[in-house]
Each structure stands twice: as structure tokens, then as C-alpha cells.
Design a protein around this motif. Structure first.
Motif, PDB file in Angstrom:
ATOM      1  N   PHE A 113       0.837  -1.201   0.000  1.00 53.98           N
ATOM      2  CA  PHE A 113       0.000   0.000   0.000  1.00 53.98           C
ATOM      3  C   PHE A 113       0.873   1.252   0.000  1.00 53.98           C
ATOM      4  O   PHE A 113       0.520   2.261  -0.605  1.00 53.98           O
ATOM      5  CB  PHE A 113      -0.931   0.008   1.209  1.00 53.98           C
ATOM      6  CG  PHE A 113      -2.266  -0.616   0.938  1.00 53.98           C
ATOM      7  CD1 PHE A 113      -3.222   0.041   0.183  1.00 53.98           C
ATOM      8  CD2 PHE A 113      -2.574  -1.865   1.432  1.00 53.98           C
ATOM      9  CE1 PHE A 113      -4.450  -0.524  -0.085  1.00 53.98           C
ATOM     10  CE2 PHE A 113      -3.796  -2.455   1.177  1.00 53.98           C
ATOM     11  CZ  PHE A 113      -4.742  -1.785   0.416  1.00 53.98           C
ATOM     12  N   GLY A 114       2.003   1.206   0.688  1.00 59.20           N
ATOM     13  CA  GLY A 114       2.917   2.340   0.698  1.00 59.20           C
ATOM     14  C   GLY A 114       3.519   2.627  -0.662  1.00 59.20           C
ATOM     15  O   GLY A 114       3.953   3.746  -0.939  1.00 59.20           O
ATOM     16  N   ILE A 115       3.547   1.617  -1.529  1.00 62.19           N
ATOM     17  CA  ILE A 115       4.056   1.806  -2.891  1.00 62.19           C
ATOM     18  C   ILE A 115       2.951   2.322  -3.813  1.00 62.19           C
ATOM     19  O   ILE A 115       3.109   3.319  -4.504  1.00 62.19           O
ATOM     20  CB  ILE A 115       4.626   0.483  -3.444  1.00 62.19           C
ATOM     21  CG1 ILE A 115       5.825   0.030  -2.615  1.00 62.19           C
ATOM     22  CG2 ILE A 115       5.011   0.629  -4.909  1.00 62.19           C
ATOM     23  CD1 ILE A 115       6.334  -1.353  -2.970  1.00 62.19           C
ATOM     24  N   LEU A 116       1.817   1.641  -3.802  1.00 57.87           N
ATOM     25  CA  LEU A 116       0.738   1.989  -4.726  1.00 57.87           C
ATOM     26  C   LEU A 116      -0.064   3.205  -4.276  1.00 57.87           C
ATOM     27  O   LEU A 116      -0.432   4.046  -5.089  1.00 57.87           O
ATOM     28  CB  LEU A 116      -0.207   0.791  -4.881  1.00 57.87           C
ATOM     29  CG  LEU A 116       0.223  -0.303  -5.844  1.00 57.87           C
ATOM     30  CD1 LEU A 116      -0.795  -1.440  -5.822  1.00 57.87           C
ATOM     31  CD2 LEU A 116       0.398   0.229  -7.257  1.00 57.87           C
ATOM     32  N   LEU A 117      -0.366   3.259  -2.965  1.00 64.52           N
ATOM     33  CA  LEU A 117      -1.190   4.345  -2.418  1.00 64.52           C
ATOM     34  C   LEU A 117      -0.487   4.952  -1.209  1.00 64.52           C
ATOM     35  O   LEU A 117      -0.911   4.778  -0.071  1.00 64.52           O
ATOM     36  CB  LEU A 117      -2.573   3.810  -2.019  1.00 64.52           C
ATOM     37  CG  LEU A 117      -3.498   3.405  -3.165  1.00 64.52           C
ATOM     38  CD1 LEU A 117      -4.713   2.669  -2.616  1.00 64.52           C
ATOM     39  CD2 LEU A 117      -3.929   4.630  -3.953  1.00 64.52           C
TER      40      LEU A 117
END
Length: 534
Positions: free
Chosen positions: A308-312
Motif C-alpha cells: 500500500f505504501g508503494i501503490l497508495l
């Protein structure tokens, strides 16, 4: 190789410690975004154990992105005060009147509340639940135990106070309701945080958003961070599995020592058979499922958050703590089992020494994720029998080899049995570290890859995925797969096999053992054409 742009340096993996890093203009747009937040929550939260209808989403609620519901969130919970709780409170009031002591005015007020009402408010239930952990010690005195056991009719102050708050029945009732409320709170807050991140993403430049994960430098940075966190897990698992295997071996050798005086037991071993020892292996390996369940869920959650830290990310600008490699030093692996369950190894799970509040997480903990729970259970159910099978094979092989050695030495009877026992004690421990390390790499990588895959499935984004190979000592089939891009729901082709991601459960051992490949999930570029691998 193209030089890194400033946007590349700001990376993909931007997971700042608090929501305060979001650009200030987001706040000014909050009102315009609020009307769609209910549908957004419904659209983006899929895997939680609780249906969002039971949370009252859209029913008399504040639809702002803050996710503060006015009512309805706990409508499916029963706040009726049980008869047993009322009876305990009534007894507490009688004892307080009889002895003229015990409890405080707050405790007496709580008892009267429990007696007079049919239902309790959520706030009151939380207030009651907080009492019991602090006062359990009051029941541990000898005088308290004597009264509760009926050996005396003189109640202690601690017993009277305990009953005023509903006694053991009140403790069970309130703690169960608080757990249920906390579960709904976390799901709600995570849903709102997920919506907030989607709105932040939508305001970013489209070209940057769809290209920020395509440069070689950024992809290498993603892999370094993935590999660093995975190594922490693998090294911790190695130590933990060494302990499990050593404990199992100790039970085996103790059984063999005691079995020397049992003719039937001894004859089994002398004939190269060990049904009792095999049962010990099966029983202990089954017990490991309980030991590992919460640990496995914690690792899945780590890689949920990582993906999630990468995508959002919380912000598309600013510093990412994952870029600080000091966070992955060996000291971080020196954690107890409880610390690993609560904290994991993803840095953002700890803020100022405290476990992160769910309000900063776009996904609830995996204990509330039906798909993740099912995956972990399936993993344990399939892997543990294989581990037991390997242990049995190692043990039986050692026993048979020891018998052959004893025959060559001219040993028989008790002397042969002692030789076999000694060889089991001496040979098998030498394999513990190597075997534990192999298990750790296999399990750590499989859970990490599933955690990322599950996060993407839960994100609500449509992505493509790219196979990422670590070229050091990699298989030829994995080197060939490097850079392969397929649709989110398509399979990679690895050798002659197909899989959703590296170490997927359907892949054979020849494609998974010691594999350290990763997947880059990213939004497709507008002009990108993806050809399915199958």
C-alpha cells in the motif's frame, strides 16, 4: 541508464509517519470530495470479515472523509445486560450494604446502572471493561479466595468491588463487546484512510502516477526495501524454527531414553521402526500451527502495508522512512514472539515506540481479513505435514544407519539401543540450523508475496505486474522471466509453469526453493498494451 529525476527519488515508497504530511490543499478540497466517500468505501474495501452494511455505512452517518459515523456502526451488536451480570451487581450492592465497605462511589454507581437498565451504552461498556484488568489482583489474596470458595462468609473489599462491576460475568461480557467494537472501529478507520489515499492519488499528475514505478532506479529501490524487510523476517524465522525443531528433538530423545525399559518400544526401534516417535513428530508439528498462526498473519500485514505504501502512499512527496537502511539492522530482529506479532518489521508499524493506530493504515489488520486468514490456515495445513514427513524421514534414516553401524561394531540388545539413541542425539542437531534456514526462506518469501498480492487485490486499483528477478544465483527460468509484464489477474510464465506471483502455492519446488524474486505492481500507462501470458 537514465539519471534519476527528483520524482523518482521521492519514490513510490512514500509512507510518512502521520497523515499530517498530506499536502495542505487536500484539506481545502475535503468538502467537495465528501459526497462520494460512502461509495468509495464500498468500492475499495473487499476482504474485511465484517460486511460494511453491518457498520451502518450510509445510514445516518457523517459522509466526510474523516469517517466519523454518527450512529449505526454498532447496530449489529447486542448491548443487552446479561442476567448474570445483573445478579453479580446486585450481590455486590448487598455485600456493600452488609459490610459497609468495599468499592467506591463509582463502583456503586456502575452496579446501580447495571441493575436498573436493560441495555448499556457503548461508552459504558468500555468504561466497565477497563476496570477488570487493573483489579484482578484484588482476587488473588487468600481471604478473597476463601470467600469465593465458600470457606468463609466474610467478603473482602476487593471481592465486593469486583462484583459491583458485574463480577466475572461482567468481565467476559464487556471484554467481548469491546473486542467487537474495536474490530468495527478499525475496519471503519481503515476504510476512510483508504478513501483518503485514493483521493490524494487522483489529484496527482496522471503521467507521473503511471510512470513513477517504471524507471530502473525506482524498481531497484523497491526491491532493496522488499529484500531488506524479507531478510529480517527470514532471520527471525530461522531462530524461531531452530527453537521449535530443537524442542521437538528433545521430546524424541527423551522418549527414546525412557523407552529403553519397555521391551515393545525397544524392539520397534531395533527393527528400524518408530511409530511412537512418528506420533511425537505429528503431534508437535500440529502444535506449531498455533505457534505460527499469529506470526504468519503479522508478516502478511507487514507486506500489505509495504505494498500500500508503494501503490497508495500517504503522500506523493517527501521522505520515506523505508529509504533509511539503518532501520533494517540486526537489532530489529531481536524481537520476542509477541513483539513480532504486534509490531512486525515494517518500520511504520511503530510510531514513537507505539504500535500504529489503525487510523493511519489503509487496511485493517489481517486478523480481520478473511482471505488472508484462509491463506495462512491453508499454508499451515499444507506445509506442516510436509515438515513432519521430512523430520520422520531424517529420523528413520538416522536410526537405520545407526543399526547398520551397531551391527558392524558387533553390538546387540541394550548396547545397540544405546548406540542408536546416541546417534539420534548427536546427528540430528547438526542439521537444525540448515533446515530451519531453509524453512524460513520458503515460508518468509511465500507470505511476503501473498501479502503484496492481497494488498493489490484490496486496493481497488487496476494494475499490471512485472516480474523482478534477483540475478545472483537465480535460475535460468527466473532470469528469463525478469521484466515480464502481465495483467493484474493474469499469470506469469516461469519455465513451463504459470503463477500469479513468485512462490505462489501452485508452483513446484524447483521454481520456489530459495527464490528471491519479487513483483512490481503499478498502474498501467495509458498507451500500454499487455498480452496475457496464457
Amino acid at each position: 541508464m537514465n539519471p534519476m529525476t527528483q520524482k523518482d527519488k521521492n519514490l513510490a515508497i512514500n509512507s510518512s509517519p502521520t497523515a499530517n504530511t498530506v499536502d495542505s490543499h487536500i484539506e481545502s478540497n475535503k468538502d467537495s470530495n465528501s459526497s462520494s466517500s460512502v461509495s468509495d468505501i464500498r468500492q475499495f474495501v473487499f476482504n474485511t470479515e465484517i460486511d460494511l452494511d453491518t457498520l451502518g455505512v450510509g445510514q445516518n452517518m457523517d459522509t466526510g472523509v474523516s469517517g466519523n459515523y454518527k450512529k449505526g456502526k454498532y447496530d449489529d451488536l447486542d448491548f443487552s445486560i446479561p442476567k448474570g451480570v445483573k445478579a453479580q451487581a446486585e450481590q455486590g450492592l448487598r455485600l456493600r450494604s452488609e459490610f459497609g465497605r468495599g468499592g467506591t462511589s463509582v463502583g456503586m454507581g456502575t452496579a446501580r446502572y447495571l441493575v436498573a437498565n436493560t441495555k448499556a451504552s457503548p461508552e459504558k461498556v468500555r468504561h466497565i471493561a477497563k476496570y477488570f484488568p487493573r483489579h484482578e489482583v484484588d482476587l488473588q489474596t487468600q481471604d478473597s479466595r476463601d470467600f469465593l470458595a465458600g470457606r468463609t462468609d466474610r467478603a473482602t473489599n476487593g471481592v465486593i468491588a469486583w462484583k459491583l462491576w458485574g463480577g466475572n460475568a461482567g468481565q467476559r461480557w464487556s471484554s467481548k463487546l469491546v473486542r467487537a467494537m474495536n474490530k468495527r472501529d478499525e475496519v471503519e478507520k481503515s476504510a476512510s484512510e483508504l478513501v483518503r489515499r485514493h483521493k490524494l492519488r487522483e489529484q496527482a499528475d496522471t503521467e507521473y502516477r503511471t510512470s513513477r514505478l517504471t524507471s530502473t532506479e525506482v524498481k531497484q529501490g523497491v526491491y532493496r526495501n522488499y529484500d531488506a524487510m524479507l531478510r529480517n523476517w527470514e532471520l527471525w524465522y530461522t531462530d524461531y524454527y531452530v527453537g521449535l525443531l530443537r524442542s521437538q528433538l528433545q521430546k524424541i530423545t527423551r522418549s527414546m531414553v525412557r523407552g529403553k525399559d519397555n521391551p515393545a518400544y525397544k524392539n520397534f526401534v531395533l527393527n528400524g521402526e518408530s511409530p511412537i516417535l512418528n506420533k511425537i513428530i505429528d503431534d508437535t508439528t500440529n502444535e506449531w500451527k498455533l505457534d505460527l498462526y499469529d506470526i504468519y498473519l503479522s508478516e502478511v500485514y507487514d507486506f500489505n502495508l509495504f505494498q500500500f505504501g508503494i501503490l497508495l502512499p500517504e503522500s506523493l512527496k517527501g521522505y520515506s522512512e523505508l529509504e533509511d537502511t539503518d532501520l533494517y539492522t540486526y537489532k530489529n530482529r531481536r524481537k520476542t514472539r509477541n513483539q513480532v506479532i504486534n509490531e512486525g518489521f515494517y518500520p511504520i508499524r511503530l510510531q514513537g515506540g507505539d504500535v500504529i493506530p489503525s487510523s493511519t493504515s489503509p487496511v485493517p489488520r489481517t486478523r480481520y481479513n478473511r482471505k488472508a486468514v484462509a491463506f495462512v490456515n491453508d499454508r499451515l495445513d499444507s506445509v506442516m505435514p510436509d515438515l513432519a514427513k521430512t523430520t520422520k524421514a531424517n529420523l528413520n534414516r538416522t536410526i537405520r544407519k545407526s543399526i547398520d553401524e551397531a551391527v558392524e561394531l558387533g553390538l546387540s540388545g541394550d548396547l545397540m539401543y544405546d548406540h542408536i539413541t546416541g546417534q539420534v542425539e548427536n546427528v540430528l542437531p547438526k542439521k537444525l540450523l540448515s533446515r530451519a534456514s531453509t524453512i524460513a526462506r520458503t515460508e518468509g518469501g511465500a507470505l511476503a508475496q501473498y501479502g503484496q498480492y492481497d494488498a493489490v487485490e484490496s486496493s481497488g486499483l487496476i494494475t499490471v505486474k512485472e516480474w523482478q528477478t534477483q540475478f545472483n544465483n537465480s535460475r535460468d527460468t527466473h532470469i528469463t522471466a525478469d521484466g515480464q509484464v502481465v495483467g493484474q489477474n493474469d499469470n506469469f510464465r516461469v519455465g513451463g509453469e504459470f503463477a500469479q506471483y513468485p512462490k505462489a502455492p501452485n508452483l513446484s519446488a524447483k521454481e520456489t526453493v530459495n527464490c528471491r524474486c519479487n513483483v512490481i505492481y503499478r498502474e498501467p500507462r495509458p498507451d500500454e498494451i499487455i498480452t496475457p501470458s496464457i
